[in-house]
Structures are given as C-alpha cells and as structure tokens.
Scaffold this motif. Sequence first.
Motif, PDB file in Angstrom:
ATOM      1  N   ASN A 100      16.568  47.852  15.165  1.00 26.07           N
ATOM      2  CA  ASN A 100      17.268  47.285  16.313  1.00 26.07           C
ATOM      3  C   ASN A 100      16.343  46.430  17.167  1.00 26.07           C
ATOM      4  OD1 ASN A 100      15.950  49.068  18.257  1.00 26.07           O
ATOM      5  ND2 ASN A 100      17.385  50.680  17.653  1.00 26.07           N
ATOM      6  N   GLU A 101      16.915  45.815  18.188  1.00 27.49           N
ATOM      7  CA  GLU A 101      16.171  44.835  18.978  1.00 27.49           C
ATOM      8  C   GLU A 101      15.028  45.437  19.794  1.00 27.49           C
ATOM      9  OE1 GLU A 101      20.333  45.028  21.014  1.00 27.49           O
ATOM     10  OE2 GLU A 101      19.458  45.400  19.032  1.00 27.49           O
ATOM     11  N   TYR A 102      15.141  46.697  20.184  1.00 27.48           N
ATOM     12  CA  TYR A 102      14.033  47.301  20.923  1.00 27.48           C
ATOM     13  C   TYR A 102      12.842  47.568  20.016  1.00 27.48           C
ATOM     14  CZ  TYR A 102      15.859  47.678  25.634  1.00 27.48           C
ATOM     15  OH  TYR A 102      16.293  47.373  26.908  1.00 27.48           O
ATOM     16  N   TYR A 103      13.104  47.893  18.768  1.00 32.49           N
ATOM     17  CA  TYR A 103      12.014  48.002  17.791  1.00 32.49           C
ATOM     18  C   TYR A 103      11.332  46.651  17.625  1.00 32.49           C
ATOM     19  CZ  TYR A 103       9.732  48.340  13.224  1.00 32.49           C
ATOM     20  OH  TYR A 103       8.812  48.288  12.202  1.00 32.49           O
ATOM     21  N   LEU A 104      12.134  45.591  17.494  1.00 29.51           N
ATOM     22  CA  LEU A 104      11.560  44.252  17.341  1.00 29.51           C
ATOM     23  C   LEU A 104      10.743  43.862  18.566  1.00 29.51           C
ATOM     24  CD1 LEU A 104      14.585  42.334  15.767  1.00 29.51           C
ATOM     25  CD2 LEU A 104      12.562  43.229  14.591  1.00 29.51           C
ATOM     26  N   LEU A 105      11.234  44.215  19.757  1.00 22.75           N
ATOM     27  CA  LEU A 105      10.479  43.913  20.965  1.00 22.75           C
ATOM     28  C   LEU A 105       9.150  44.644  20.977  1.00 22.75           C
ATOM     29  CD1 LEU A 105      10.083  42.635  23.712  1.00 22.75           C
ATOM     30  CD2 LEU A 105      11.533  44.431  24.697  1.00 22.75           C
ATOM     31  N   ALA A 106       9.146  45.903  20.560  1.00 26.89           N
ATOM     32  CA  ALA A 106       7.891  46.658  20.487  1.00 26.89           C
ATOM     33  C   ALA A 106       6.901  45.973  19.547  1.00 26.89           C
ATOM     34  CB  ALA A 106       8.156  48.093  20.035  1.00 26.89           C
ATOM     35  N   LYS A 107       7.398  45.484  18.408  1.00 25.57           N
ATOM     36  CA  LYS A 107       6.526  44.797  17.454  1.00 25.57           C
ATOM     37  C   LYS A 107       5.990  43.488  18.040  1.00 25.57           C
ATOM     38  CE  LYS A 107       6.468  47.724  14.169  1.00 25.57           C
ATOM     39  NZ  LYS A 107       5.192  48.473  13.949  1.00 25.57           N
ATOM     40  N   ILE A 108       6.830  42.772  18.775  1.00 28.27           N
ATOM     41  CA  ILE A 108       6.384  41.545  19.433  1.00 28.27           C
ATOM     42  C   ILE A 108       5.284  41.855  20.437  1.00 28.27           C
ATOM     43  CG2 ILE A 108       7.083  39.765  21.089  1.00 28.27           C
ATOM     44  CD1 ILE A 108       9.823  39.727  19.658  1.00 28.27           C
ATOM     45  N   LEU A 109       5.497  42.884  21.238  1.00 28.47           N
ATOM     46  CA  LEU A 109       4.518  43.230  22.269  1.00 28.47           C
ATOM     47  C   LEU A 109       3.221  43.753  21.663  1.00 28.47           C
ATOM     48  CD1 LEU A 109       6.935  44.829  24.879  1.00 28.47           C
ATOM     49  CD2 LEU A 109       5.821  42.598  24.998  1.00 28.47           C
ATOM     50  N   GLU A 110       3.314  44.466  20.548  1.00 27.83           N
ATOM     51  CA  GLU A 110       2.103  44.868  19.829  1.00 27.83           C
ATOM     52  C   GLU A 110       1.318  43.630  19.408  1.00 27.83           C
ATOM     53  OE1 GLU A 110       3.476  49.085  17.713  1.00 27.83           O
ATOM     54  OE2 GLU A 110       3.313  47.249  16.524  1.00 27.83           O
ATOM     55  N   HIS A 111       2.021  42.674  18.850  1.00 29.48           N
ATOM     56  CA  HIS A 111       1.391  41.432  18.384  1.00 29.48           C
ATOM     57  C   HIS A 111       0.720  40.679  19.535  1.00 29.48           C
ATOM     58  CE1 HIS A 111       0.880  37.936  15.757  1.00 29.48           C
ATOM     59  NE2 HIS A 111       1.403  37.175  16.701  1.00 29.48           N
ATOM     60  N   MET A 112       1.308  40.791  20.726  1.00 25.69           N
ATOM     61  CA  MET A 112       0.784  40.079  21.893  1.00 25.69           C
ATOM     62  C   MET A 112      -0.263  40.888  22.653  1.00 25.69           C
ATOM     63  SD  MET A 112       2.256  37.240  21.507  1.00 25.69           S
ATOM     64  CE  MET A 112       1.913  36.347  23.036  1.00 25.69           C
ATOM     65  N   GLY A 113      -0.594  42.068  22.164  1.00 23.02           N
ATOM     66  CA  GLY A 113      -1.682  42.849  22.747  1.00 23.02           C
ATOM     67  C   GLY A 113      -1.304  43.730  23.917  1.00 23.02           C
ATOM     68  N   SER A 114      -0.033  44.078  24.053  1.00 25.85           N
ATOM     69  CA  SER A 114       0.383  44.959  25.149  1.00 25.85           C
ATOM     70  C   SER A 114      -0.190  46.356  24.961  1.00 25.85           C
ATOM     71  CB  SER A 114       1.910  45.040  25.224  1.00 25.85           C
ATOM     72  OG  SER A 114       2.460  43.813  25.616  1.00 25.85           O
ATOM     73  N   GLY A 115      -0.252  47.115  26.053  1.00 28.41           N
ATOM     74  CA  GLY A 115      -0.779  48.463  26.020  1.00 28.41           C
ATOM     75  C   GLY A 115       0.131  49.427  25.291  1.00 28.41           C
ATOM     76  N   LYS A 116      -0.442  50.539  24.863  1.00 32.73           N
ATOM     77  CA  LYS A 116       0.291  51.525  24.078  1.00 32.73           C
ATOM     78  C   LYS A 116       1.432  52.175  24.855  1.00 32.73           C
ATOM     79  CE  LYS A 116      -1.921  51.258  20.166  1.00 32.73           C
ATOM     80  NZ  LYS A 116      -1.226  50.855  18.921  1.00 32.73           N
ATOM     81  N   LEU A 117       1.279  52.357  26.158  1.00 27.08           N
ATOM     82  CA  LEU A 117       2.378  52.948  26.921  1.00 27.08           C
ATOM     83  C   LEU A 117       3.585  52.021  26.965  1.00 27.08           C
ATOM     84  CD1 LEU A 117       0.746  54.768  29.973  1.00 27.08           C
ATOM     85  CD2 LEU A 117       1.755  55.764  27.930  1.00 27.08           C
ATOM     86  N   THR A 118       3.330  50.728  27.018  1.00 20.72           N
ATOM     87  CA  THR A 118       4.429  49.764  27.026  1.00 20.72           C
ATOM     88  C   THR A 118       5.179  49.785  25.701  1.00 20.72           C
ATOM     89  OG1 THR A 118       3.286  48.333  28.602  1.00 20.72           O
ATOM     90  CG2 THR A 118       5.030  47.327  27.296  1.00 20.72           C
ATOM     91  N   THR A 119       4.457  49.748  24.598  1.00 20.52           N
ATOM     92  CA  THR A 119       5.131  49.770  23.301  1.00 20.52           C
ATOM     93  C   THR A 119       5.806  51.116  23.060  1.00 20.52           C
ATOM     94  OG1 THR A 119       3.003  50.310  22.233  1.00 20.52           O
ATOM     95  CG2 THR A 119       3.683  47.998  22.257  1.00 20.52           C
ATOM     96  N   ALA A 120       5.193  52.194  23.524  1.00 17.61           N
ATOM     97  CA  ALA A 120       5.814  53.523  23.395  1.00 17.61           C
ATOM     98  C   ALA A 120       7.161  53.557  24.097  1.00 17.61           C
ATOM     99  CB  ALA A 120       4.895  54.592  23.973  1.00 17.61           C
ATOM    100  N   TRP A 121       7.229  52.935  25.284  1.00 13.28           N
ATOM    101  CA  TRP A 121       8.480  52.901  26.038  1.00 13.28           C
ATOM    102  C   TRP A 121       9.579  52.169  25.255  1.00 13.28           C
ATOM    103  CZ3 TRP A 121      11.320  54.984  29.606  1.00 13.28           C
ATOM    104  CH2 TRP A 121      12.357  54.256  30.198  1.00 13.28           C
TER     105      TRP A 121
END
Length: 230
Positions: free
Chosen positions: A109-130
């Motif tokens: 789903n789209e929230y999974y895709l957003l997490a992958k985008i943010l991982e790629h952009m170097g976001s912190g682990k708490l953000t991707t966990a959320w």
Amino acid sequence: MKKNIHMSFLLFLLSIVSVESNATTFLTETRTCPVGGAIYTTEVMMSYSIYDRRLDLKPRGSYGTDPRLLIVCPNGFVDYKDSYSEEELIKLAELVNSKAYQRSRSGNNEYYLLAKILEHMGSGKLTTAWHYLNASWMAENNHNRSQYVRYLNLSIKDMIEAKSDIEIGFTPRFLIAELNRLKGDFESALFHLEDLEANWSAKDYELVLIEFEKELIKNNNSKPMMQPKG
C-alpha cells in the motif's frame, strides 16, 4: 487528565499534520507530479478528526480507522511534501523509475511506498517506523494478515534500530512491546516491556499503560485494544 501516549512519538514525525476539524473534508485537485511531470486529478484530504486511538495508535475518527489519505501520482510516487529541491527530485526519480520500486507497488500500500521513499531519502528510523505502522493499519483494514504482520515487523525493526542509535521516549519503547503482542509474540512483547520498565522512569498514565499491557501479555491476548481510561 488522560495522557495521550502518541504525543512524544509524534515529535519525531515531521510528516504528521495537526488536525482539529470535526469532519472529514476533501478537495478535488488537478496536480502535476513532481517526479515525471504527469498531470492528474485526485482527491486531497483537507481535514479530519480523530476521536480515539488503540494501544498501537491506530485511529478511530471521521475517516474511519484508516490513516490520513496520501497523494499518489500515476507512477506510484507518494507526493509527501509541498516542495522539493532539484537534488531531491533527481534522487527521487532514481528510486521511482527503478524496476525494484515499480515492482514493489504490486502487493503493497501507499504507506509502505512512502516508508521506502523516506528510507531512500535518508529519514530517521522513527519516521519510517511510523509509516510502516500506518501501513499495517491499512493492511489490517483490508483483512490481509500476512501483509499486516510483515509491516508490523518492519515497524518493530526500525524502532529497535532507533533505540540503539538515539535516545527515544516512552511511546516507541511501548510500541515495540505492543506490536509484538499484536502479532502473538508474547515472549518478545514481555521482554521489551520489561526493558521499558528498566530503562524508563514511567509516571502517571504511562504506568496505567504498562500495567494494562502486562496483563494482556500475561493472558496471551493478541487482540487489538483501545487505550484504557486513566
């Protein structure tokens, strides 16, 4: 006054928007995708209300129990902020145009895709966990148990990694235990709850949550539960 357990966690989540409306409102917009330039029409959520939350922070509100609606371009890019630098757009295009990302659109789903985008952009682990946690709520609503557990595991993994790198607050520590409970791993749930008690000076409503969680784990109860009254 009842303490809202998600507040400390949300301090880490820059993508969360404060919502004070009493209803869900939408606006139909014609937009240009920042990545690829496609022009498309979509419904944009303008406001919604949250009335209550479960122990895992899943909301209940005017939009039901789904997380906030995301804006997704025809190419699968999740348009997650108002503006991007040229450098960001180049980096985002590399990801979105990749075969791996396009394959990941199927079955996620789209929230999974957003997490992958943010991982790629170097976001912190708490953000991707959320965002993986948000993805789990959507999977649960779609009655997809395997996807639900997979997203819970991704959220747990990122919160544990965050805990090893930075000082984190009560809520992510509590969520690590709670998400393990939800997937039926009571041994891990108890381990992380005891770790929370040993390494965090809980007070007030935090103590209520700990005791409630402890009883659920003791009874091998993996059912989703609303936050208890303080």
